[in-house]
Write a protein that holds these residues in place. Structure first.
Motif, PDB file in Angstrom:
ATOM      1  N   LYS A 236      64.412   4.655  18.480  1.00 11.47           N
ATOM      2  CA  LYS A 236      63.970   5.907  19.101  1.00 11.47           C
ATOM      3  C   LYS A 236      63.868   5.781  20.617  1.00 11.47           C
ATOM      4  O   LYS A 236      64.223   6.706  21.361  1.00 11.47           O
ATOM      5  N   ASN A 237      63.362   4.638  21.095  1.00 12.51           N
ATOM      6  CA  ASN A 237      63.169   4.441  22.530  1.00 12.51           C
ATOM      7  C   ASN A 237      63.879   3.151  22.947  1.00 12.51           C
ATOM      8  O   ASN A 237      63.441   2.051  22.598  1.00 12.51           O
ATOM      9  N   VAL A 238      64.955   3.295  23.672  1.00 10.11           N
ATOM     10  CA  VAL A 238      65.799   2.148  24.041  1.00 10.11           C
ATOM     11  C   VAL A 238      65.054   1.149  24.922  1.00 10.11           C
ATOM     12  O   VAL A 238      65.113  -0.063  24.690  1.00 10.11           O
ATOM     13  N   GLN A 239      64.342   1.657  25.932  1.00 11.33           N
ATOM     14  CA  GLN A 239      63.676   0.770  26.877  1.00 11.33           C
ATOM     15  C   GLN A 239      62.578  -0.053  26.190  1.00 11.33           C
ATOM     16  O   GLN A 239      62.496  -1.274  26.359  1.00 11.33           O
ATOM     17  N   GLU A 240      61.737   0.605  25.424  1.00 14.97           N
ATOM     18  CA  GLU A 240      60.668  -0.100  24.721  1.00 14.97           C
ATOM     19  C   GLU A 240      61.239  -1.070  23.684  1.00 14.97           C
ATOM     20  O   GLU A 240      60.743  -2.189  23.527  1.00 14.97           O
ATOM     21  N   SER A 241      62.272  -0.628  22.988  1.00 10.03           N
ATOM     22  CA  SER A 241      62.866  -1.466  21.944  1.00 10.03           C
ATOM     23  C   SER A 241      63.496  -2.714  22.524  1.00 10.03           C
ATOM     24  O   SER A 241      63.445  -3.790  21.910  1.00 10.03           O
ATOM     25  N   LEU A 242      64.093  -2.606  23.698  1.00 14.55           N
ATOM     26  CA  LEU A 242      64.664  -3.784  24.351  1.00 14.55           C
ATOM     27  C   LEU A 242      63.580  -4.831  24.577  1.00 14.55           C
ATOM     28  O   LEU A 242      63.769  -6.011  24.268  1.00 14.55           O
ATOM     29  N   GLU A 243      62.436  -4.401  25.090  1.00 15.57           N
ATOM     30  CA  GLU A 243      61.336  -5.340  25.342  1.00 15.57           C
ATOM     31  C   GLU A 243      60.810  -5.926  24.029  1.00 15.57           C
ATOM     32  O   GLU A 243      60.468  -7.113  23.961  1.00 15.57           O
ATOM     33  N   ASP A 244      60.758  -5.111  22.993  1.00 13.77           N
ATOM     34  CA  ASP A 244      60.289  -5.596  21.692  1.00 13.77           C
ATOM     35  C   ASP A 244      61.236  -6.651  21.115  1.00 13.77           C
ATOM     36  O   ASP A 244      60.793  -7.669  20.567  1.00 13.77           O
ATOM     37  N   VAL A 245      62.530  -6.397  21.234  1.00 12.45           N
ATOM     38  CA  VAL A 245      63.525  -7.342  20.710  1.00 12.45           C
ATOM     39  C   VAL A 245      63.440  -8.672  21.457  1.00 12.45           C
ATOM     40  O   VAL A 245      63.492  -9.744  20.852  1.00 12.45           O
ATOM     41  N   ILE A 246      63.281  -8.607  22.769  1.00 15.66           N
ATOM     42  CA  ILE A 246      63.126  -9.834  23.568  1.00 15.66           C
ATOM     43  C   ILE A 246      61.869 -10.576  23.133  1.00 15.66           C
ATOM     44  O   ILE A 246      61.876 -11.803  22.956  1.00 15.66           O
ATOM     45  N   ASP A 247      60.780  -9.835  22.943  1.00 11.46           N
ATOM     46  CA  ASP A 247      59.508 -10.437  22.536  1.00 11.46           C
ATOM     47  C   ASP A 247      59.596 -11.109  21.164  1.00 11.46           C
ATOM     48  O   ASP A 247      58.895 -12.094  20.899  1.00 11.46           O
ATOM     49  N   CYS A 248      60.474 -10.608  20.320  1.00  9.96           N
ATOM     50  CA  CYS A 248      60.642 -11.189  18.985  1.00  9.96           C
ATOM     51  C   CYS A 248      61.369 -12.532  19.021  1.00  9.96           C
ATOM     52  O   CYS A 248      61.344 -13.275  18.038  1.00  9.96           O
ATOM     53  N   GLY A 249      62.023 -12.821  20.122  1.00  8.08           N
ATOM     54  CA  GLY A 249      62.712 -14.096  20.246  1.00  8.08           C
ATOM     55  C   GLY A 249      64.210 -14.045  20.026  1.00  8.08           C
ATOM     56  O   GLY A 249      64.868 -15.093  19.951  1.00  8.08           O
ATOM     57  N   PHE A 250      64.780 -12.853  19.926  1.00  8.34           N
ATOM     58  CA  PHE A 250      66.238 -12.732  19.789  1.00  8.34           C
ATOM     59  C   PHE A 250      66.915 -13.193  21.075  1.00  8.34           C
ATOM     60  O   PHE A 250      66.378 -13.043  22.176  1.00  8.34           O
ATOM     61  N   LYS A 251      68.128 -13.733  20.943  1.00  6.50           N
ATOM     62  CA  LYS A 251      68.900 -14.197  22.093  1.00  6.50           C
ATOM     63  C   LYS A 251      69.964 -13.191  22.534  1.00  6.50           C
ATOM     64  O   LYS A 251      70.460 -13.264  23.653  1.00  6.50           O
TER      65      LYS A 251
ATOM     66  N   GLN B 272      71.556  -3.639  30.168  1.00  3.98           N
ATOM     67  CA  GLN B 272      71.871  -4.924  30.791  1.00  3.98           C
ATOM     68  C   GLN B 272      71.085  -5.099  32.093  1.00  3.98           C
ATOM     69  O   GLN B 272      70.577  -6.192  32.381  1.00  3.98           O
ATOM     70  N   GLU B 273      70.958  -4.025  32.851  1.00  2.00           N
ATOM     71  CA  GLU B 273      70.189  -4.076  34.097  1.00  2.00           C
ATOM     72  C   GLU B 273      68.714  -4.336  33.807  1.00  2.00           C
ATOM     73  O   GLU B 273      68.061  -5.137  34.496  1.00  2.00           O
ATOM     74  N   GLN B 274      68.176  -3.672  32.805  1.00  2.77           N
ATOM     75  CA  GLN B 274      66.765  -3.859  32.450  1.00  2.77           C
ATOM     76  C   GLN B 274      66.503  -5.271  31.941  1.00  2.77           C
ATOM     77  O   GLN B 274      65.457  -5.869  32.212  1.00  2.77           O
ATOM     78  N   ALA B 275      67.464  -5.816  31.207  1.00  8.73           N
ATOM     79  CA  ALA B 275      67.286  -7.136  30.607  1.00  8.73           C
ATOM     80  C   ALA B 275      67.187  -8.232  31.660  1.00  8.73           C
ATOM     81  O   ALA B 275      66.495  -9.237  31.454  1.00  8.73           O
ATOM     82  N   LYS B 276      67.876  -8.063  32.775  1.00  6.02           N
ATOM     83  CA  LYS B 276      67.833  -9.035  33.880  1.00  6.02           C
ATOM     84  C   LYS B 276      68.076 -10.475  33.410  1.00  6.02           C
ATOM     85  O   LYS B 276      67.402 -11.417  33.821  1.00  6.02           O
ATOM     86  N   GLY B 277      69.031 -10.625  32.498  1.00  5.47           N
ATOM     87  CA  GLY B 277      69.406 -11.955  32.057  1.00  5.47           C
ATOM     88  C   GLY B 277      68.483 -12.586  31.031  1.00  5.47           C
ATOM     89  O   GLY B 277      68.699 -13.734  30.614  1.00  5.47           O
ATOM     90  N   ARG B 278      67.466 -11.849  30.590  1.00  2.00           N
ATOM     91  CA  ARG B 278      66.535 -12.412  29.608  1.00  2.00           C
ATOM     92  C   ARG B 278      67.120 -12.455  28.210  1.00  2.00           C
ATOM     93  O   ARG B 278      66.643 -13.198  27.349  1.00  2.00           O
ATOM     94  N   ILE B 279      68.140 -11.662  27.970  1.00  3.55           N
ATOM     95  CA  ILE B 279      68.803 -11.605  26.670  1.00  3.55           C
ATOM     96  C   ILE B 279      70.247 -11.168  26.905  1.00  3.55           C
ATOM     97  O   ILE B 279      70.528 -10.419  27.856  1.00  3.55           O
ATOM     98  N   VAL B 280      71.155 -11.641  26.089  1.00  7.29           N
ATOM     99  CA  VAL B 280      72.565 -11.256  26.213  1.00  7.29           C
ATOM    100  C   VAL B 280      72.765  -9.874  25.598  1.00  7.29           C
ATOM    101  O   VAL B 280      72.349  -9.624  24.467  1.00  7.29           O
ATOM    102  N   ILE B 281      73.369  -8.978  26.347  1.00  7.87           N
ATOM    103  CA  ILE B 281      73.719  -7.654  25.827  1.00  7.87           C
ATOM    104  C   ILE B 281      75.205  -7.689  25.478  1.00  7.87           C
ATOM    105  O   ILE B 281      76.055  -7.771  26.370  1.00  7.87           O
ATOM    106  N   MET B 282      75.500  -7.652  24.176  1.00 10.44           N
ATOM    107  CA  MET B 282      76.875  -7.799  23.700  1.00 10.44           C
ATOM    108  C   MET B 282      77.435  -6.442  23.266  1.00 10.44           C
ATOM    109  O   MET B 282      77.027  -5.886  22.241  1.00 10.44           O
ATOM    110  N   PRO B 283      78.381  -5.870  24.012  1.00 10.80           N
ATOM    111  CA  PRO B 283      78.985  -4.601  23.621  1.00 10.80           C
ATOM    112  C   PRO B 283      79.809  -4.759  22.347  1.00 10.80           C
ATOM    113  O   PRO B 283      80.566  -5.723  22.198  1.00 10.80           O
ATOM    114  N   GLY B 284      79.651  -3.823  21.429  1.00 10.35           N
ATOM    115  CA  GLY B 284      80.429  -3.841  20.198  1.00 10.35           C
ATOM    116  C   GLY B 284      80.362  -2.506  19.496  1.00 10.35           C
ATOM    117  O   GLY B 284      79.347  -1.810  19.562  1.00 10.35           O
ATOM    118  N   GLY B 285      81.463  -2.149  18.850  1.00 13.79           N
ATOM    119  CA  GLY B 285      81.559  -0.855  18.187  1.00 13.79           C
ATOM    120  C   GLY B 285      82.728  -0.093  18.778  1.00 13.79           C
ATOM    121  O   GLY B 285      82.615   0.466  19.875  1.00 13.79           O
TER     122      GLY B 285
END
Length: 228
Positions: free
Chosen positions: A130-145, A167-180
């Motif tokens: 539902k919320n991309v920005q919040e979800s990105l932080e949640d996924v990082i917090d969960c330990g995903f790479k 990708q800009e928000q992630a600032k290198g903390r997690i790999v953003i892999m385009p697919g689809g």
């Protein structure tokens, strides 16, 4: 310096062999393409693992449909991770959401911890959060790479602006892999806007479920700026 790399989604043994023989850096092994990819058969995974020298990630998705899982589904996911870990695979791909479209941090963290040293990718469940920005932080917090995403659109071209923002928000903390919907015919559009990363494609160009050797080679040519 970071470089672009290629992951091929493989729905069968043949595609896995083709991916390695034609230069892919990694495969994501799954089955049931018509369902968007589900957990592969253990015997298939064992056969592929014995053959390949490149890295193999395995999707953990007990069924098609949404990403809100029952307790029974979750138990199956845990059992599958334990089973594939013993096989010595190189990483896992999964994602669990809550019914409100948020990331299920409790259960995702449990699976990431269960995976141990195997890196985990949060798959395209991210495209329906539902919320991309919040979800990105949640996924990082969960330990995903890594996050595999089409930018919340049906393909990476339509979702490129969202992918760029993530990708800009992630600032290198997690790999953003385009697919689809990623193909050699459109990958240059993403390369122009995105930082070097892993790219994800099935490399299927016909009505089969087998990866195309020529498509993999063409994808790599674009990624590596090589002349054909």
């Amino acid at each position: 310096m970071k470089k672009n790399q290629l992951e091929i989604a493989c729905f069968n043994y043949e595609s896995a062999v083709i991916a390695e023989e034609n230069g892919a850096d990694r495969i994501e092994l799954c089955e049931n393409m018509e369902l968007g990819g589900t957990t592969p058969n253990y015997i298939l995974a064992e056969k592929v693992k014995e053959k390949l020298t490149i890295k193999m990630h395995v999707i953990i998705r007990p069924r098609g449909g949404d990403f809100v899982y029952s307790n029974e589904d979750f138990v199956q996911m845990k059992e599958d991770i334990q089973k594939f870990t013993k096989l010595g695979i190189d990483g896992f791909v999964f994602g669990i959401l809550n019914s409100d479209g948020s990331v299920d941090k409790i259960r995702n963290k449990e699976l990431v911890n269960l995976a141990g040293s195997c890196p985990c990718t949060f798959h395209r469940a991210f495209d329906v959060v539902k919320n991309v920005q919040e979800s990105l932080e949640d996924v990082i917090d969960c330990g995903f790479k890594t996050i595999l995403t089409s930018g919340q659109e049906k393909n990476v071209v339509e979702g490129i602006l969202v992918i760029e923002k993530i990708q800009e928000q992630a600032k290198g903390r997690i790999v953003i892999m385009p697919g689809g919907g990623l193909r050699s015919s459109n990958i240059h559009l993403l390369k122009q806007k995105l930082e070097p990363s892993f790219y994800h494609s099935s490399a299927i160009t016909d009505d089969s479920i087998i990866a195309s050797p020529d498509e993999i080679k063409s994808l790599l040519i674009h990624l590596q700026n090589k002349k054909s």
